[in-house]
Structures are given as C-alpha cells and as structure tokens.
Scaffold this motif. Sequence first.
Motif, PDB file in Angstrom:
ATOM      1  N   GLN A 174       7.117   9.112  -3.067  1.00 19.62           N
ATOM      2  CA  GLN A 174       8.126   8.432  -3.880  1.00 19.62           C
ATOM      3  C   GLN A 174       9.005   7.526  -3.021  1.00 19.62           C
ATOM      4  OE1 GLN A 174       7.774   8.880  -7.310  1.00 19.62           O
ATOM      5  NE2 GLN A 174       6.034   9.952  -6.411  1.00 19.62           N
ATOM      6  N   GLN A 181      10.419  -1.627  -9.233  1.00 22.71           N
ATOM      7  CA  GLN A 181       9.976  -0.528  -8.376  1.00 22.71           C
ATOM      8  C   GLN A 181       9.768   0.738  -9.182  1.00 22.71           C
ATOM      9  OE1 GLN A 181      11.219   3.262  -6.950  1.00 22.71           O
ATOM     10  NE2 GLN A 181      12.902   1.857  -7.324  1.00 22.71           N
ATOM     11  N   GLU A 182      10.688   1.033 -10.100  1.00 25.81           N
ATOM     12  CA  GLU A 182      10.554   2.238 -10.909  1.00 25.81           C
ATOM     13  C   GLU A 182       9.397   2.129 -11.896  1.00 25.81           C
ATOM     14  OE1 GLU A 182      15.161   3.872 -10.777  1.00 25.81           O
ATOM     15  OE2 GLU A 182      14.434   2.878 -12.593  1.00 25.81           O
ATOM     16  N   ARG A 215       6.347   2.844  -9.788  1.00 25.02           N
ATOM     17  CA  ARG A 215       6.328   4.263  -9.399  1.00 25.02           C
ATOM     18  C   ARG A 215       5.982   5.156 -10.583  1.00 25.02           C
ATOM     19  NH1 ARG A 215      10.298   8.200  -8.918  1.00 25.02           N
ATOM     20  NH2 ARG A 215      12.034   6.797  -9.410  1.00 25.02           N
ATOM     21  N   GLY A 219       1.445   8.003 -12.306  1.00 23.58           N
ATOM     22  CA  GLY A 219       2.816   7.855 -11.830  1.00 23.58           C
ATOM     23  C   GLY A 219       3.675   9.104 -11.977  1.00 23.58           C
ATOM     24  N   ARG A 252      14.568   8.297 -11.729  1.00 26.36           N
ATOM     25  CA  ARG A 252      14.919   6.905 -12.003  1.00 26.36           C
ATOM     26  C   ARG A 252      16.431   6.790 -12.193  1.00 26.36           C
ATOM     27  NH1 ARG A 252      11.327   6.355 -17.111  1.00 26.36           N
ATOM     28  NH2 ARG A 252      11.787   4.152 -17.144  1.00 26.36           N
ATOM     29  N   TYR A 256       7.881   3.890  -2.356  1.00 30.10           N
ATOM     30  CA  TYR A 256       8.212   2.852  -3.331  1.00 30.10           C
ATOM     31  C   TYR A 256       9.586   2.245  -3.052  1.00 30.10           C
ATOM     32  CZ  TYR A 256       4.167   4.279  -6.071  1.00 30.10           C
ATOM     33  OH  TYR A 256       2.888   4.542  -6.480  1.00 30.10           O
TER      34      TYR A 256
END
Length: 536
Positions: free
Chosen positions: A114, A145-146, A149, A156, A161, A117
């Motif tokens: 994680q 990015q989220e 990810r 994912g 977040r 990312y």
Amino acid sequence: MPSAIPTGTLERPARSSAAAPAAGSRWRPGGQAAWRTLLAAVAGVLLLLAFPGSSLPWLAPLGPAALALAVSGQRARSGAWLGLVCGLAFFVPLLSWSGIFVGALPWLALAGAQAAYVALLGAASAATSRLPLWPLWAAALWVGQEALRGRFPFGGFPWGRLGLSQTEGPFLAFAAYGGVPLVGFAVALTGTLLAAAVLRLVRGGRRTAALAALGAVAVPALGGLAWLPLPGSSLTAGGPTRTVAVVQGDVPQPGLEFNERRRAVLDNHVGQTIGLAEAVAAGEQPQPDLVVWPENSSDIDPYRNADAAREISRAADAIDAPVLVGAVVSGPGEFISNTAIVWAPGTGPGDTYVKRHPVPFAEYIPFRDFFRLFSDKVDLVRRDFTAGDEVGLLNVGGARIADVICFEVVYDGLVHDAVSAGAGMVVVQTNNATFGYSAESEQQVAAARVRAVEFGRSVALASTSGISAVIAPDGSLAAASGLFESAVFVEEIAQRDSRTLAERLGAGPEWLLSALGAGALLAVAVPGLRRRGGAG
C-alpha cells in the motif's frame, strides 16, 4: 538537489526579485533531505491519527499538507522516496491488525504494498509541484492514487482512503455528492492549500498566502453548507419503516481458532435470537420484521448439515421473522462460498447473496505455490472461496436491503450496485474475530458511516464479535456494541427511496478527479520528453 526554495505558488513562477527567498530566510528545503524525510514521516503519522484508533478526523488535512511541503520543488525520484516514507508511517501501524494472528510477514507485505502507491503519489506530486494551481493537481493526484490502489492488484485494497477518516465534521457531507473520492479530494485540497499558504508566507508573498489560506477555509465551509439539504439523524424518516434486529452472538475467543469452534458460534447466535423472541413475547422488545446475523454466524454448511439447518430454523421459527444468515457453503466444485442466506420461518432457506469480492490471501490464495515460498501461512486457507456474480440486493421481511459482506463495504462499486438496484437500507455482515482487540472493527464501522451519508440510507452492521452498529443516514451511531460481547439491537428503520447525487454519478467524480491529476502529469511529462527528443 536544488539549493534555492521552490516556487510553491498558486501562480506561474516569476523571475522578478519578488520570487526570490525572503532575506534571512532559513527555509532551505532543497538542501535538507533528512528534514524532508522527517516531514514525510510526520505526514503519515498525522494521517494515522485521523483514523479510528485515535479518531481525530480534523487532523486529516495536515497529512497531505505535510507531504506537499516535503515534496515541493523536488524531482520525481526524491518525491517517490518521501511518499514511501509517508506511506510506511501510515500503513504499517494502520494495518497492524492484519498480522495479529498470522505474524509480521503478511502484515508488513500488505503495508509495504500500500505504501508503494503513496510513493507513486509522492513522485507525481513532486513532478507537478511547479505547475500553476499545483494544490489542485496535488489533491486530484491523491484521488487517482487511491483509485489505482483500490483496483490493482487482485481487485485492489481501498482501506485507509482519506475519505474514510471522516466520520463526522464538514467534510463528511461531500460523500452525498461525490462519494468517498470527493471527501478525500476535499480533505487533500484543504491540506495542499494550507501547504501553499505556508510556502508563500515564508517567501514573503503575503497576499497569495492569504488567498491560499482562504481557500483552505472555504473547502470545509462549503462542506458545512452541503449538510443543509441532507437527511438528519432520524432512523424512521423518509419512507415506510421495518423493524430490524441485529444480533451479535460473540465467539468463544479471539483468533483464527474461532472457526474450529464454529458450532459454538452458531449456538451463540441461535441462543441470542431465541432470547430476543422471549423478550418479544414478554412485551420487552418489539416484534422484528427481519433479523440480521453476521458473516460466519454459521460456518457449518446448513445445506449439508441437517443439525445446523434445524438450529437456524428453530431460531427463525421462535422469532417468527426471516433471519439473514452469514454462512460458509460448499461449492461450486472444490470451492466454498461466503454466502448470505434468507432463512424464513416455516420454509427455511430462500434467496442468497454470495460475496462478490473474496479477500486475496485470506479467503483465497492467488499463485499459492509461489507465495508458499515466502510463508506456509498460505495453507491456513485450505479451500479457496469463489466470487459471486450477482448484486447483493435481497428482500428480507419486506425490506429491500443492499447486502455487503465484510471488506466489501470499502469497495465503492459493490455498495453502489446494490443500493442503485433499489435497496431501502444497507446491511453489512462481518466477522472481526480474527483481528482481536484492534482498531480494525472501528475502521470498518467508520467506512459504514461514510456509506450511510453517501447513499442517504440507514446501515445495519452485524459482527460476530463486535463492533455491531445501527447507523443513521447522517452517519451518526444510533446503537453500537463493544468488542467480544453479546448484543442485540432492535430498531425501526425507514426504507428510503431517495437518490443522492453520489448515487446518480457513481464513479464519475473519481474518474474526473483522477483525469485532472493525470492531465497535470502529462503537462509536465510531454514538454520534458520533447526537450529530450530535441537534445538527441
């Protein structure tokens, strides 16, 4: 590494003397790699403090602010390092619950993946930090990015977040207009505007600093206004009501061994439901229209085990209402299914929902032989779960519910599909016994609270061991249990049919904001490639 301060302004860099560092300024981040690394680590810690565990959501904008300051004016390579530091400082402690009973390797591997990312985010933010209006692009890059990810690899893992930190306060209202991505964007934009104000202030640009600071105040102020047309804390307003019972039966003890005591877990939920039926008969509780049991409330397949089926029927008959049972069911073939079963009194099992997003490395092992080289823990998953292919819309006791199972609550599309199919409320069935006395359950409840606002629906969350909760459409908690205790809630809940803007737009805001970030990257990359081509 440049020795002069980066422009860090909201406008295009100028060459006048006004763009030079203020006289006597000690702010020379270009020559202070260690200082920048420390600031990136602070950014990760600030993000961590905003999430359940510390539950200080107002700190969330300071995370993007600190990272923006750290990467400002840097090359992409330096930005990647700073982003990685921020990501590790955030995800390693945030996801510590994932290693409680399986060891450090899976936990650190997940956290590291994680954090990678966030390294990409740091590189992209550094590359775009000299562009005009860079706070806007930096905030959009957080969303991009989220989004990435939350989709790759293996579907994912969108835990942690930015938007899921906001369980109260002005930013939460944005969920009703653009879902979790818009909440995260608002948080990040507030932070990057704060960073822009700091950069301009230390450079002597007071007017621009004031404008950036005003923008940082305007974003949450707009969120405060956005609350005005949204539903309040009433569970019963907005539609015909159904009486919903949430049962948390508890498990014999925390840990992976709960599955070896699966009959005890089933008996706990049967016993709690029969106890509720006795309270109803005595006039101490209202008669429920439906009863919600959690995920893994029957890890004995009731289709194959007559005794388990008999016990569930006994509970449904006693309460005289359909029970939504969380069961592990054999099939298809060599697989097993994480299944919600509507179990009606008198007639037994009916409609089902099969979890659409089994968790990799927990419910199935991709590339099992390869990953066994790193840890034999992969063989704790003896049989892989299969993924369902139907939306989780179920009719239970006259209520049309959007059912999601465990981690599915953090996947935007899964919840959206079920609500937009016509659900009047949301149900989350989960099992948190394998995460002990950690913040994992609180983090999951926080995600459910954001979903309540996003769709303007009440949420009933049932856990085997806590935290179970009933959540109003404004995200407030109407009822909540503790960890590792038995609990029963009976609440009258409106079946709402209004549609929020977030429901109508779906993934649109996320794609749009991600495209803005990608466009900023292209604005940097294309001229650079042309210069290299010309030089060649």
